[in-house]
Enzyme design. Structure first.
Site, PDB file in Angstrom:
ATOM      1  CB  SER A  23      -0.898   0.006   1.231  1.00 44.31           C
ATOM      2  OG  SER A  23      -0.114   0.350   2.352  1.00 44.31           O
ATOM      3  CE  LYS A  24      -2.026   6.320  -2.920  1.00 43.51           C
ATOM      4  NZ  LYS A  24      -3.072   7.252  -3.152  1.00 43.51           N
ATOM      5  NE  ARG A  25      -0.404   0.914   6.123  1.00 43.07           N
ATOM      6  CZ  ARG A  25      -1.634   0.739   5.672  1.00 43.07           C
ATOM      7  NH1 ARG A  25      -2.437   1.778   5.546  1.00 43.07           N
ATOM      8  NH2 ARG A  25      -2.090  -0.451   5.356  1.00 43.07           N
TER       9      ARG A  25
END
Ligand code: GLU
Length: 316
Positions: A249-251
């Site tokens: 994910s964007k994390r």
């Protein structure tokens, strides 16, 4: 196939693109270009808290760097930026209202979570329709306490479609979602409504996007039907996952375009590596995105999750 293909990439500008977004952009672009289609870039910035115009510009810049061009839209064209298209979504709501399919909902997020276990897969809460049953007097009384969101009374019954990559998919949106929010309490239009209105009005014929949205498609198909639009074809591509099966994910900061550009230096290296991981290229050799167009075969795209070890892709 004689129909003119119109494909699209519809990023949310809530951060810089990461590898998963790049894969989605590449898959949508390749399928469209391989059919000689017109490519659209739409900015999905409906969430006022998370969307930033700087990110939209950065996404466009990264796409250009990758060689994934578009023919219509982009962040500078308000006709393709959702925050500037409210009047169109409002018109769609009018049409649903005229069919008696909308009702105000006064439930707070906390109440919804307390009332029901979240949907197993993604934490989604299936709404039990309690505000559908309020009387006029109750609605009036509650309106004085807090502004309502607006929900769609989702019709009962199964919805099936043939996915370009997943085959036949059948779901029951009323069971999977319950009545969906089409306009939030803060006035923001909901993704499910806007995406249908936009894809329909923009003449999109083919939607290629991540498999995380597969469950949304049946509820969107309900909206197509209720609004009287012809739906596009859908193709849901595999997700990129870490070796432990967790979705990237964007994390994962080290897989965002800033880090990827620093690591790969040139778009060809990154595109080749990604196309290989996705089954679209025999060897992980550098290629331009445009070199992939004549090679593209939808059957070659991997069907299951694509495992990406962040350590192999990040700047070390
Ligand atoms: N804006 C959505 C996202 O970035 C994509 C929506 C869609 O492709 O339908 O996840």
């Amino acid at each position: 196939m004689s129909e003119a293909v119109r494909g699209r990439f519809a990023p949310s500008p809530s951060g810089r693109m990461h590898l998963g977004n790049v894969f989605c952009a590449l898959a949508a672009w390749l399928s469209c270009r391989a059919q000689g289609g017109t490519m659209l870039l739409r900015i999905e910035d409906l969430d006022p808290e998370r969307s930033k115009p700087e990110y939209a510009r950065l996404i466009a810049e990264d796409l250009r760097w990758l060689g994934l061009d578009w023919d219509e839209g982009g962040p500078e064209d308000p006709a393709f930026v959702q925050s500037a298209r409210g009047a169109l979504y409002e018109k769609a709501l009018e049409r649903l209202r005229a069919q008696n399919l909308l009702y105000p909902c006064f439930c707070t997020r906390a109440e919804l979570h307390a009332a029901q276990a979240p949907h197993a897969a993604d934490g989604r809460v299936v709404y039990d329709g309690r505000c559908r049953r309020l009387t006029e007097a109750e609605r009036e009384a509650l309106s004085a306490v807090r502004p309502p969101s607006l929900r769609l009374a989702v019709p009962d019954g199964g919805v099936c479609f043939d996915d370009l990559f997943c085959g036949r998919v059948c779901r029951d949106p009323a069971q999977d979602w319950g009545d969906i929010v089409v306009r939030r309490r803060d006035g923001a239009f909901a993704y499910q409504l806007a995406v249908v209105v936009d894809d329909a009005l923009m003449g999109v014929t083919e939607v290629i996007r991540g498999r995380d949205l597969l469950d949304s498609t049946p509820v969107q198909l309900c909206l197509y039907r209720l609004l009287g639009y012809d739906p596009p074809r859908f193709g849901h591509i595999p997700l990129l996952v870490a070796p432990d099966g967790r979705r990237l994910s964007k994390r994962e900061r080290d897989l965002d375009m800033g880090a990827l550009r620093a690591r790969f230096g040139a778009p060809e290296a990154l595109i080749g590596r990604l196309a290989h991981a996705a089954g679209l290229l025999a060897r992980p050799e550098p290629v331009r995105a445009s070199d992939l167009i004549p090679l593209y075969r939808p059957e070659a795209l991997k069907r299951g999750d694509i495992v990406v070890n962040p350590a192999d892709w990040s700047v070390s």
